[in-house]
Design an enzyme around this catalytic site. Structure first.
Site, mmCIF file in Angstrom:
data_model
loop_
_atom_site.group_PDB
_atom_site.id
_atom_site.type_symbol
_atom_site.label_atom_id
_atom_site.label_comp_id
_atom_site.label_asym_id
_atom_site.label_seq_id
_atom_site.Cartn_x
_atom_site.Cartn_y
_atom_site.Cartn_z
ATOM 1 N N ASP A 1 0.808 -1.218 0.000
ATOM 2 C CA ASP A 1 0.000 0.000 0.000
ATOM 3 C C ASP A 1 0.837 1.263 0.000
ATOM 4 O OD1 ASP A 1 0.872 -0.604 2.547
ATOM 5 O OD2 ASP A 1 -0.937 0.054 3.566
ATOM 6 N N ASP B 1 7.323 3.962 2.583
ATOM 7 C CA ASP B 1 7.706 5.017 3.526
ATOM 8 C C ASP B 1 9.239 4.978 3.636
ATOM 9 O OD1 ASP B 1 8.008 6.793 5.603
ATOM 10 O OD2 ASP B 1 6.319 6.052 6.754
ATOM 11 N N PHE C 1 1.104 11.362 7.957
ATOM 12 C CA PHE C 1 0.568 10.054 8.348
ATOM 13 C C PHE C 1 -0.843 9.911 7.786
ATOM 14 C CE2 PHE C 1 -1.333 6.803 10.995
ATOM 15 C CZ PHE C 1 -0.354 5.832 10.884
ATOM 16 N N VAL C 2 -0.995 8.955 6.859
ATOM 17 C CA VAL C 2 -2.287 8.811 6.173
ATOM 18 C C VAL C 2 -2.953 7.480 6.530
ATOM 19 C CG1 VAL C 2 -1.772 10.330 4.228
ATOM 20 C CG2 VAL C 2 -1.076 7.935 4.107
ATOM 21 N N LYS D 1 5.822 8.096 -0.298
ATOM 22 C CA LYS D 1 6.077 9.351 0.441
ATOM 23 C C LYS D 1 7.347 10.055 -0.026
ATOM 24 C CE LYS D 1 3.783 8.728 4.870
ATOM 25 N NZ LYS D 1 4.017 8.629 6.316
HETATM 26 C C1 PRP Z 1 3.037 -0.537 6.619
HETATM 27 C C2 PRP Z 1 2.611 -0.559 5.177
HETATM 28 C C3 PRP Z 1 3.844 -1.044 4.451
HETATM 29 C C4 PRP Z 1 4.966 -0.546 5.296
HETATM 30 C C5 PRP Z 1 5.610 0.656 4.662
HETATM 31 O O1 PRP Z 1 2.901 -1.810 7.181
HETATM 32 O O2 PRP Z 1 1.518 -1.410 4.979
HETATM 33 O O3 PRP Z 1 3.881 -2.449 4.366
HETATM 34 O O4 PRP Z 1 4.405 -0.178 6.578
HETATM 35 O O5 PRP Z 1 6.600 1.214 5.472
HETATM 36 P P1 PRP Z 1 8.154 1.121 5.169
HETATM 37 O O6 PRP Z 1 8.359 1.576 3.752
HETATM 38 O O7 PRP Z 1 8.722 2.102 6.172
HETATM 39 O O8 PRP Z 1 8.613 -0.274 5.410
HETATM 40 P P2 PRP Z 1 2.537 -2.069 8.710
HETATM 41 O O9 PRP Z 1 3.750 -2.489 9.468
HETATM 42 O O10 PRP Z 1 1.810 -0.873 9.267
HETATM 43 O O11 PRP Z 1 1.565 -3.307 8.620
HETATM 44 P P3 PRP Z 1 0.102 -3.387 7.971
HETATM 45 O O12 PRP Z 1 0.275 -3.439 6.470
HETATM 46 O O13 PRP Z 1 -0.462 -4.657 8.524
HETATM 47 O O14 PRP Z 1 -0.672 -2.154 8.402
#
Ligand code: PRP
Length: 177
Positions: free
Chosen positions: A100, A103, A149-150, A131
């Site tokens: 999704d 970051d 933060f979205v 981002k």
């Molecule tokens: C979130 C998002 C991505 C990741 C991006 O996962 O879904 O997989 O962080 O961040 P990064 O580029 O800094 O690695 P999260 O750990 O929140 O798990 P989730 O998908 O279950 O919400």
């Protein structure tokens, strides 16, 4: 729930049009590269809605693998460690890896590396939101967004807001420090 959203960043219609466009672009690339079947690896939980919409626009054979990847543990900051529940069987397969949001880039780069180490023939990366914080860029990106933060359209805060049909900025008063 809606009153917790400070502003809508990307509305539902815009998301749906962009997702359809990305999927068509991806399919054209597959045709150009002689790829007939793709293994779509979906990173849960965040990519669930995006990937479900994306694959519905593909007119080709696909297999779907779900992998649970988490590093934010429901909060606003990465723990710096990506926890995966499993590595799917991707030996000799052309993989489309869908997440999704990009970051820090840690999740996408870590999982991509693992899939290549597991013998994937190729790994194409696709993300809805970027981002522009990471040096890494995915092969397919839906939208570049500001470093805020979205939530919504799969993205959560403390497990909530994933079911919003748009991407929005969470009211800071809803974030516990
Ligand atoms: C979130 C998002 C991505 C990741 C991006 O996962 O879904 O997989 O962080 O961040 P990064 O580029 O800094 O690695 P999260 O750990 O929140 O798990 P989730 O998908 O279950 O919400």
């Amino acid at each position: 729930m809606k009153r917790d959203i400070q502003k809508i960043l990307i509305d539902e219609d815009v998301i749906h049009k962009r997702v359809a466009h990305l999927a068509r672009q991806f399919q054209r690339d597959c045709i150009d590269n002689g790829i007939e079947t793709v293994t779509v690896v979906i990173l849960l939980k965040g990519a669930l809605l995006f990937a479900a919409d994306f694959v519905r626009h593909l007119d080709m054979k696909i297999q779907v693998e779900l992998v649970n990847a988490s590093s934010y543990n429901g909060g606003t900051k990465s723990s710096g460690v990506v926890a995966l529940d499993r590595t799917p069987d991707v030996l000799n397969k052309d993989v489309l890896l869908i997440d999704d949001i990009l970051d820090t880039g840690l999740t996408m780069t870590t999982v991509r590396k693992q899939l290549l180490e597991a013998g994937a023939a190729s790994v194409t990366t696709c993300v809805l939101l970027d981002k522009r914080v990471s040096d890494y860029s995915c092969d397919f990106t839906g939208f570049d967004i500001p470093n805020e933060f979205v939530v919504g359209y799969g993205l959560d805060y403390q497990g909530h807001y994933r079911n919003l049909p748009y991407v929005g900025v969470l009211n800071p008063s809803c974030i516990s420090i």
